[in-house]
Design a protein around this motif. Sequence first.
Motif, PDB file in Angstrom:
ATOM      1  N   UNK A  81      12.740   2.139  12.843  1.00  0.00           N
ATOM      2  CA  UNK A  81      13.467   2.846  11.420  1.00  0.00           C
ATOM      3  C   UNK A  81      13.250   1.855  10.349  1.00  0.00           C
ATOM      4  N   UNK A  82      12.807   2.352   9.199  1.00  0.00           N
ATOM      5  CA  UNK A  82      12.602   1.323   8.346  1.00  0.00           C
ATOM      6  C   UNK A  82      11.477   0.428   8.164  1.00  0.00           C
ATOM      7  N   UNK A  83      10.378   0.832   9.208  1.00  0.00           N
ATOM      8  CA  UNK A  83       9.090   0.084   9.099  1.00  0.00           C
ATOM      9  C   UNK A  83       8.149   0.576   7.793  1.00  0.00           C
ATOM     10  N   UNK A  84       7.797  -0.476   7.398  1.00  0.00           N
ATOM     11  CA  UNK A  84       7.164  -0.095   6.014  1.00  0.00           C
ATOM     12  C   UNK A  84       6.025  -1.240   5.945  1.00  0.00           C
ATOM     13  N   UNK A  85       4.649  -0.619   5.362  1.00  0.00           N
ATOM     14  CA  UNK A  85       3.636  -1.361   5.021  1.00  0.00           C
ATOM     15  C   UNK A  85       3.200  -1.345   3.652  1.00  0.00           C
ATOM     16  N   UNK A  86       2.989  -2.189   2.901  1.00  0.00           N
ATOM     17  CA  UNK A  86       2.256  -2.368   1.565  1.00  0.00           C
ATOM     18  C   UNK A  86       0.901  -2.517   1.775  1.00  0.00           C
ATOM     19  N   UNK A  87       0.111  -1.515   1.191  1.00  0.00           N
ATOM     20  CA  UNK A  87      -1.500  -1.591   1.526  1.00  0.00           C
ATOM     21  C   UNK A  87      -2.131  -0.920   0.220  1.00  0.00           C
ATOM     22  N   UNK A  88      -3.398  -1.667   0.348  1.00  0.00           N
ATOM     23  CA  UNK A  88      -4.396  -0.893  -0.795  1.00  0.00           C
ATOM     24  C   UNK A  88      -5.518  -0.269  -0.009  1.00  0.00           C
ATOM     25  N   UNK A  89      -6.556   0.409  -0.637  1.00  0.00           N
ATOM     26  CA  UNK A  89      -7.563   0.876   0.007  1.00  0.00           C
ATOM     27  C   UNK A  89      -8.629   1.335  -0.920  1.00  0.00           C
ATOM     28  N   UNK A  90      -9.802   1.365  -0.524  1.00  0.00           N
ATOM     29  CA  UNK A  90     -10.999   1.775  -1.434  1.00  0.00           C
ATOM     30  C   UNK A  90     -11.440   2.992  -0.482  1.00  0.00           C
ATOM     31  N   UNK A  91     -11.719   4.119  -0.933  1.00  0.00           N
ATOM     32  CA  UNK A  91     -12.161   5.359  -0.411  1.00  0.00           C
ATOM     33  C   UNK A  91     -13.667   5.668  -0.825  1.00  0.00           C
ATOM     34  N   UNK A  92     -14.522   5.633   0.178  1.00  0.00           N
ATOM     35  CA  UNK A  92     -15.837   6.217  -0.298  1.00  0.00           C
ATOM     36  C   UNK A  92     -15.928   7.625   0.589  1.00  0.00           C
ATOM     37  N   UNK A 140      -1.593   1.576  -2.668  1.00  0.00           N
ATOM     38  CA  UNK A 140      -0.574   2.671  -2.338  1.00  0.00           C
ATOM     39  C   UNK A 140       0.621   2.530  -2.023  1.00  0.00           C
ATOM     40  N   UNK A 141       1.101   1.317  -2.785  1.00  0.00           N
ATOM     41  CA  UNK A 141       2.578   1.109  -2.551  1.00  0.00           C
ATOM     42  C   UNK A 141       2.928   0.703  -1.074  1.00  0.00           C
ATOM     43  N   UNK A 142       4.365   1.260  -0.757  1.00  0.00           N
ATOM     44  CA  UNK A 142       4.854   1.112   0.374  1.00  0.00           C
ATOM     45  C   UNK A 142       4.664   2.186   1.295  1.00  0.00           C
ATOM     46  N   UNK A 143       4.117   2.310   2.377  1.00  0.00           N
ATOM     47  CA  UNK A 143       3.909   3.448   3.131  1.00  0.00           C
ATOM     48  C   UNK A 143       4.758   3.385   4.611  1.00  0.00           C
ATOM     49  N   UNK A 144       5.541   4.605   4.759  1.00  0.00           N
ATOM     50  CA  UNK A 144       6.085   4.435   6.231  1.00  0.00           C
ATOM     51  C   UNK A 144       5.309   5.499   7.126  1.00  0.00           C
ATOM     52  N   UNK A 145       5.634   5.256   8.622  1.00  0.00           N
ATOM     53  CA  UNK A 145       4.949   6.150   9.293  1.00  0.00           C
ATOM     54  C   UNK A 145       5.050   7.851   8.891  1.00  0.00           C
ATOM     55  N   UNK A 146       3.924   8.506   9.213  1.00  0.00           N
ATOM     56  CA  UNK A 146       3.966  10.126   8.941  1.00  0.00           C
ATOM     57  C   UNK A 146       3.744  10.393   7.392  1.00  0.00           C
TER      58      UNK A 146
END
Length: 238
Positions: A81-92, A140-146
């Motif tokens: 519960x409360x698991x978060x990831x801050x991420x960035x991405x480049x989409x091709x 992408x900011x902070x992401x949670x599962x789902x």
Amino acid sequence: MTILVNGVEVQEQDWPSPQLAAAHELLRQHAVMRGWLDDDAAPELVEQAIERVLAEEVHVPDPDEAACRRYYAQHLPRYRSGELVSARHILLQITPGTSVPAMRAVAEAMLGELRAQPELFAERARSQSNCPSGELGGELGQLQRGATVPEFEQALFEDAPLGVLPRLVKTRFGFHIVAVDQRIPGVQLPFEHVRERVAEDLRREAETLAIHQYVRVIAGKAQLQGVELDAASSPLVQ
């Protein structure tokens, strides 16, 4: 190389991989053979017929309590519960007419550059990414599962290191170069609180495996050219 499935040419460029393109055509032909689809049916009818094939011919039993507990123990990080990831991405992005091998080559070259020079990530995202987040340097900011598609979620949450991930992430949208900037681990939830979620996750994985095995069986009875589908000649596959 041209891909043929029982003599029918497959348009590989419309799919993320030649294997997916061939599997889709196999399932379409199987629906026609069953009498559930006309050979020249519209695309939306093809998808409905393929769903019917999978629903009626791929059977997945409901997991029992013991199987769910084993799965939970093997995948503890998923059930926090409360698991978060801050991420960035480049989409091709892969679009109709895109050469998938050529796009992969471009993505791999950019990944190598960014692994060596991660400070260029925001600049490359603004100039190369096909996602609206590119305007924000890929943020992408902070992401949670789902919150994302399963392949992307797995790359973010399954013990991925911080920084630019070492491999491309492939989804139905295309190839992603991903950087993980921060992790908030969250709190482990007891099995009793997530029993239904565990059962659904296990059922989904079992369904994916069952579909893979089903495609292998029908591929073993087909004539394929230009692609390998790990075909099986017997339905008793593991």
